[in-house]
Design an enzyme around this catalytic site. Structure first.
Site, mmCIF file in Angstrom:
data_model
loop_
_atom_site.group_PDB
_atom_site.id
_atom_site.type_symbol
_atom_site.label_atom_id
_atom_site.label_comp_id
_atom_site.label_asym_id
_atom_site.label_seq_id
_atom_site.Cartn_x
_atom_site.Cartn_y
_atom_site.Cartn_z
ATOM 1 N N HIS A 379 -11.023 10.055 -8.781
ATOM 2 C CA HIS A 379 -9.566 10.070 -8.725
ATOM 3 C C HIS A 379 -8.888 9.182 -9.738
ATOM 4 O O HIS A 379 -7.665 9.127 -9.777
ATOM 5 C CB HIS A 379 -9.079 9.639 -7.335
ATOM 6 C CG HIS A 379 -9.183 10.710 -6.311
ATOM 7 N ND1 HIS A 379 -8.184 11.617 -6.089
ATOM 8 C CD2 HIS A 379 -10.170 11.020 -5.438
ATOM 9 C CE1 HIS A 379 -8.543 12.448 -5.121
ATOM 10 N NE2 HIS A 379 -9.755 12.107 -4.718
ATOM 11 N N LYS A 570 7.086 7.827 -4.940
ATOM 12 C CA LYS A 570 5.641 7.648 -5.086
ATOM 13 C C LYS A 570 5.355 6.159 -4.996
ATOM 14 O O LYS A 570 6.269 5.341 -5.001
ATOM 15 C CB LYS A 570 5.161 8.207 -6.428
ATOM 16 C CG LYS A 570 6.012 7.711 -7.614
ATOM 17 C CD LYS A 570 5.570 8.288 -8.956
ATOM 18 C CE LYS A 570 5.982 9.717 -9.156
ATOM 19 N NZ LYS A 570 4.878 10.660 -9.201
ATOM 20 N N ARG A 571 4.077 5.795 -4.924
ATOM 21 C CA ARG A 571 3.743 4.381 -4.929
ATOM 22 C C ARG A 571 4.386 3.706 -6.151
ATOM 23 O O ARG A 571 4.508 4.317 -7.218
ATOM 24 C CB ARG A 571 2.220 4.195 -4.974
ATOM 25 C CG ARG A 571 1.536 4.539 -3.665
ATOM 26 C CD ARG A 571 1.914 3.566 -2.574
ATOM 27 N NE ARG A 571 1.351 2.272 -2.825
ATOM 28 C CZ ARG A 571 0.519 1.621 -2.003
ATOM 29 N NH1 ARG A 571 0.182 2.158 -0.844
ATOM 30 N NH2 ARG A 571 0.047 0.430 -2.312
ATOM 31 N N LYS A 576 3.023 4.279 -13.244
ATOM 32 C CA LYS A 576 3.915 5.377 -12.836
ATOM 33 C C LYS A 576 5.323 5.200 -13.432
ATOM 34 O O LYS A 576 6.139 6.099 -13.410
ATOM 35 C CB LYS A 576 3.970 5.471 -11.316
ATOM 36 C CG LYS A 576 2.672 5.999 -10.688
ATOM 37 C CD LYS A 576 2.763 6.035 -9.176
ATOM 38 C CE LYS A 576 1.489 6.483 -8.493
ATOM 39 N NZ LYS A 576 1.343 7.956 -8.450
ATOM 40 N N THR A 678 0.426 14.864 -6.946
ATOM 41 C CA THR A 678 0.694 16.012 -6.064
ATOM 42 C C THR A 678 2.173 16.033 -5.703
ATOM 43 O O THR A 678 2.710 17.083 -5.354
ATOM 44 C CB THR A 678 -0.145 15.958 -4.775
ATOM 45 O OG1 THR A 678 -0.021 14.656 -4.200
ATOM 46 C CG2 THR A 678 -1.598 16.287 -5.046
ATOM 47 N N LYS A 682 4.882 19.236 -5.014
ATOM 48 C CA LYS A 682 5.791 19.413 -3.870
ATOM 49 C C LYS A 682 7.213 19.645 -4.362
ATOM 50 O O LYS A 682 7.923 20.518 -3.866
ATOM 51 C CB LYS A 682 5.806 18.145 -2.994
ATOM 52 C CG LYS A 682 4.495 17.787 -2.367
ATOM 53 C CD LYS A 682 4.556 16.339 -1.823
ATOM 54 C CE LYS A 682 3.162 15.823 -1.539
ATOM 55 N NZ LYS A 682 3.134 14.368 -1.313
HETATM 56 C C1 LIG Z 1 2.568 13.389 -1.974
HETATM 57 C C2 LIG Z 1 2.658 11.989 -1.564
HETATM 58 C C3 LIG Z 1 2.199 10.985 -2.414
HETATM 59 C C4 LIG Z 1 1.644 11.261 -3.798
HETATM 60 O O1 LIG Z 1 2.716 11.275 -4.706
HETATM 61 P P1 LIG Z 1 2.472 11.216 -6.299
HETATM 62 O O2 LIG Z 1 3.832 11.468 -6.847
HETATM 63 O O3 LIG Z 1 1.535 12.348 -6.613
HETATM 64 O O4 LIG Z 1 1.947 9.892 -6.619
HETATM 65 C C5 LIG Z 1 2.303 9.677 -1.996
HETATM 66 N N1 LIG Z 1 2.831 9.366 -0.799
HETATM 67 C C6 LIG Z 1 3.304 10.311 0.035
HETATM 68 C C7 LIG Z 1 3.886 9.907 1.337
HETATM 69 C C8 LIG Z 1 3.225 11.650 -0.307
HETATM 70 O O5 LIG Z 1 3.677 12.580 0.539
#
Ligand SMILES: *Cc1c(COP(=O)(O)O)cnc(C)c1O
Length: 831
Positions: A379, A570-571, A576, A678, A682
């Protein structure tokens, strides 16, 4: 925090109930009602008139669970009868979120349950929001595991997930005066109606002690391990229902307990606390999720956790296999074990150990069975995130496993010598032991050598794996590395979280679009149809109004739903690059002040995300975003042209509300650093247009939606490497970018921190002299891309592109990803 329990959603039964919910059936509704009422009495042990909303939630969940259990047992019997091969997904994280709506949709019981609950005089949305958000994961990696569980059930793949039943999941984030504060999370506090405790499924997990080499003359190398600590793993199963309720799999989570919970002799001697210390030491293993993301938690307890869940899971898998097949050697044709990142890498030596020491299989066969059964998903390529453990710690905690690792390594290095010749560089590079600066076991190398397939999670990431960290291993074992681009489950990330859009999609593409996402393509011919565009915009607006209401009620910030909702959720991590977004916000603010009457696109910048508790720079970035918001949101000259909102405690439930309300998706990581992402999927699936770098799955999203329907900017991965090789000083860039220079000067002047002008000096310093993440280097191009977004927003092109994003995202379904794993890695047929 209160965001966990958003006020009433806009959906109600009478208006707009999505057509895909099955027609009501009075008998079913009546039966559900009466079961719920009896659960209140018999499970809560209360008179109905004393039941609170929590009792009602538990009663409803148990009523639904009853129906799932029958399907579950049926699925198990079917697998058993066919002797089918099973997939086992080992993951230290499962970021599940709430399960009620998930299970209701997949069981096709949403409508009757909603009716039953409202007939009982309750508010369905209030009830479903009582469910705690199960956050047994940090971010993308854990959420992927949860999406995969749902897809495996939907594809009727006989599978089981294995992980740890942490008593406390990811911390709750509170923003206090702009700073992140962490509070323990208590998802189990009021009970968990989904799980079944399996008192009969208990395994001993052992640590430390010594090896008895008396048996060393045994040519097979079986060694007697005499551990000196034993704790027990007890199973808890949560049923995961697939789409249409046809198949149910279990997520099996392990909880730790002491063999001897309380030493009575010690207790009787008066040492009451000492008597319980063994219990405390054992229970610590399943107490907390490690809240680190992308960096290894270099703690002994973490390694104890990893071995704990790996050993319990493998003992369980072998037991089940022997029970159904009887021949331990046929394991690879009945079981496929997938390691989600390196956290379960100990599966390699542990499986060998069990096969040899418990089942008396010889070394060569044990190794062969192991590599044929196990496969590994990588990952991350970030060097600081590649897990390694000191050899000395292994010696102490897992001596038999170190023994096995050494033996694997000896054979592996011999093979390497044949392949590369006696070349010290390649030997050092492929060795399972990192000898530079204290000897450490490389968990990624261990997983690689013990697996028949190693996959990356996007095309670019898999390519970089071949070229960088695993270049030499790839040359030694060609054909092992493969790519499986991540996906998301459309049930949760479209059908459930965006019922209005789903309803529209069904009208446009037919009801079967729920089962065949490829049908979304049919939207292409509607992307310029004014009537359809209008309906599409109305749905987006409805979702934005709902989010705006939450933002107003909970954070007291008024945002205009007709503004562009620009979202980065996101985190929080330097790679990022929330900082890039934050400084673009400052530049935009300054530009608006320069020309207040200009033709600006009104924007709401929405941020959400948690920083690891120990990650200082990330926490300072959170503070900066909040401080910028404070200044901008309270500057009357800006009016409604720009607003900045930081939504606290980002989790799955928050994402389910924010994603459908987003216009612009920020996917702006430094190229080469985001393995896949991911969140990008979404958001695009829900019609947000991406502004992003050429990184991770953004590249494949661009290929699918078309370059005209995405805003790509910034350096490419190879340019990043080249720029870094010239040093991290960004003075040249700042000199040639007046906008950037002005932003940095404002930060340094304390324009956003009048109470402490020096607060953000570390950030300004990084922008000037330590531009490792290329925030300064990419700034101008990002600013340009954002202005192109403004232009597009003002034109009919926006809705057109947004519709095409939805139309072309079908490939990113995790059903597609799981089908590829099943066919190419697991050897499990999918019907
Ligand atoms: C989808 C998701 C992530 C991953 O987000 P990225 O933008 O791909 O880093 C992290 N936390 C939550 C709660 C999510 O639903």
């Amino acid at each position: 925090m209160a965001f966990d329990v958003p006020p009433k959603r806009l959906r109600s039964l009478d208006e707009d109930t999505p057509a895909w919910l099955e027609p009501e059936d009075d008998d079913i509704v009546a039966e559900i009602k009466s079961t719920i009422l009896s659960k209140i009495v018999l499970v809560a042990g209360k008179d109905v008139k004393h039941a609170d909303i929590h009792d009602w939630y538990i009663a409803a969940a148990l009523t639904l669970r009853d129906r799932i259990v029958y399907q579950w047992l049926q699925s198990d019997r079917a697998t058993q009868n066919h002797g089918a091969k099973r997939a086992y997904y080992l993951s230290l994280e499962f970021l599940i979120g709430r399960l009620l709506t998930d299970a209701l949709t997949n069981m096709s019981l949403m409508k009757p349950f909603r009716m039953a609950i409202e007939d009982l005089g309750l508010d369905f949305d209030e009830l479903r929001n009582v469910e705690p958000d199960a956050a047994l994961g940090n971010g993308g990696l854990g959420r992927l595991a949860a999406c995969f569980m749902e897809s495996m059930a939907s594809l009727a793949i006989p599978a089981r997930g294995y992980g740890i039943r942490y008593e406390h999941g990811l911390f709750r984030q509170i923003i206090s005066n702009g700073w992140q504060e962490e509070f323990p999370e208590q998802w189990l506090l009021s009970g968990n109606p989904w799980e079944f405790e399996r008192r009969d499924v208990v395994f001993d997990i052992q640590y430390s002690g010594r090896l008895d080499h008396a048996e060393e003359d045994d040519s097979e190398g079986r060694t007697l391990w005499i551990p000196d600590e034993t704790i027990q793993a007890i199973a808890y199963d949560t049923p995961i229902v697939g789409w249409r309720g046809h198949h149910v799999n279990a997520l099996r989570l392990w909880s730790a307990r002491a063999v001897d919970p309380m030493r009575l002799d010690t207790f009787n001697s008066g040492d009451h606390l000492g008597a319980m210390s063994e219990m405390a030491r054992a229970q610590a293993i399943s107490k907390f999720l490690y809240p680190s993301d992308e960096t290894p938690a270099g703690r002994e307890l973490r390694l104890r956790q990893e071995y704990f869940f790996v050993s319990a899971s493998l003992q369980d898998i072998l037991n089940r296999h022997l029970h159904t097949d009887g021949d331990i050697r046929s394991l690879p044709s009945h079981a496929a074990i997938q390691l989600n990142d390196t956290h379960p890498s100990l599966a390699v030596p542990e499986l060998i150990r069990l096969l040899m020491d418990r089942y008396h299989i010889g070394w060569n066969d044990a190794l062969d069975i192991t590599t044929k059964t196990i496969s590994y998903t990588n990952h991350t390529l970030l060097p600081e995130a590649l897990e390694t453990w000191p050899v000395e710690l292994f010696e102490r905690m897992l001596p038999r496993h170190l023994d096995i690792i050494y033996r694997i390594n000896a054979e592996h290095l011999a093979a390497a010598e044949k392949h590369f010749g006696a070349d010290a560089r390649s030997q050092a590079s492929v060795s399972l032991i990192d000898e530079t600066g204290g000897r450490r076991v490389r968990m990624g190398h261990l997983a690689f050598v013990g697996s028949h397939r190693i996959n990356g999670v996007s095309a670019m990431h898999s390519e970089l794996m071949r070229e960088t960290v695993f270049a030499d291993l790839n040359s030694l074992y060609p054909d092992r590395i493969t790519n499986k681009t991540n996906g998301i489950t459309f049930r949760r990330w479209l059908h459930q979280c965006n019922p209005e859009l789903t309803s529209l999609l069904q009208d446009a593409c037919g009801a079967a679009v729920l089962d065949e996402p490829e049908r979304l393509r049919m939207l292409e011919r509607l992307s310029d149809d004014p009537a359809f565009q209008q309906r599409f915009q109305t749905v987006k607006r409805t979702n934005k109004v709902a989010l705006a209401q939450i933002i107003a009620r909970q954070f007291g910030i008024v945002v205009d739903p007709s503004a562009l909702f620009d979202v980065q959720i996101k985190r929080i991590h330097e790679y990022k690059r929330q900082l890039l977004n934050a400084i673009e916000t400052i530049a935009l603010y300054q530009a608006i002040l320069d020309d207040p009457q200009g033709n600006w696109t009104p924007r709401v910048k929405i941020f959400a995300g948690k920083a690891a508790a120990s990650y200082r720079q990330a926490k300072l970035i959170i503070k900066l975003i909040n401080d910028i918001g404070n200044v901008i949101n309270n500057d009357p000259r800006i009016r409604d042209l720009l607003k900045v909102v930081f939504i606290p405690n980002y989790n799955v439930s928050a994402a389910e509300v924010i994603v459908p309300a987003s216009d612009l998706s920020e996917q702006i990581s430094t190229a080469g650093m985001e393995a896949s992402g991911t969140g990008n999927m979404k958001l695009a699936l829900n019609g947000a247009i991406t502004i992003g770098t050429f990184d991770g799955a953004n590249i494949e999203i661009a290929e699918h939606v078309g370059e005209e329907n995405i805003h790509i900017f910034g350096m490419r991965a190879d340019e990043v490497v080249q720029r870094r090789s010239m040093g991290l000083d960004a003075t040249d860039i700042i000199t040639s970018s007046p906008k950037l220079a002005r932003v940095i000067e404002a930060i340094e002047r304390g324009a956003f921190s009048p109470d402490d002008a020096s607060r953000f000096i570390p950030i300004a310093h990084a922008l000037r002299f330590l531009d490792h993440y290329l925030v300064s280097a990419d700034f101008d191009d990002y600013y340009r891309a954002q202005r192109a977004v403004d232009t597009k927003w003002a034109s009919p092109e926006w809705t057109h592109s947004s519709i095409l994003n939805v139309a072309r995202m079908a490939w990113f379904s995790s059903d597609r990803t799981i089908r590829e794993y099943a066919e190419d890695i697991w050897g499990i047929p999918v019907i």
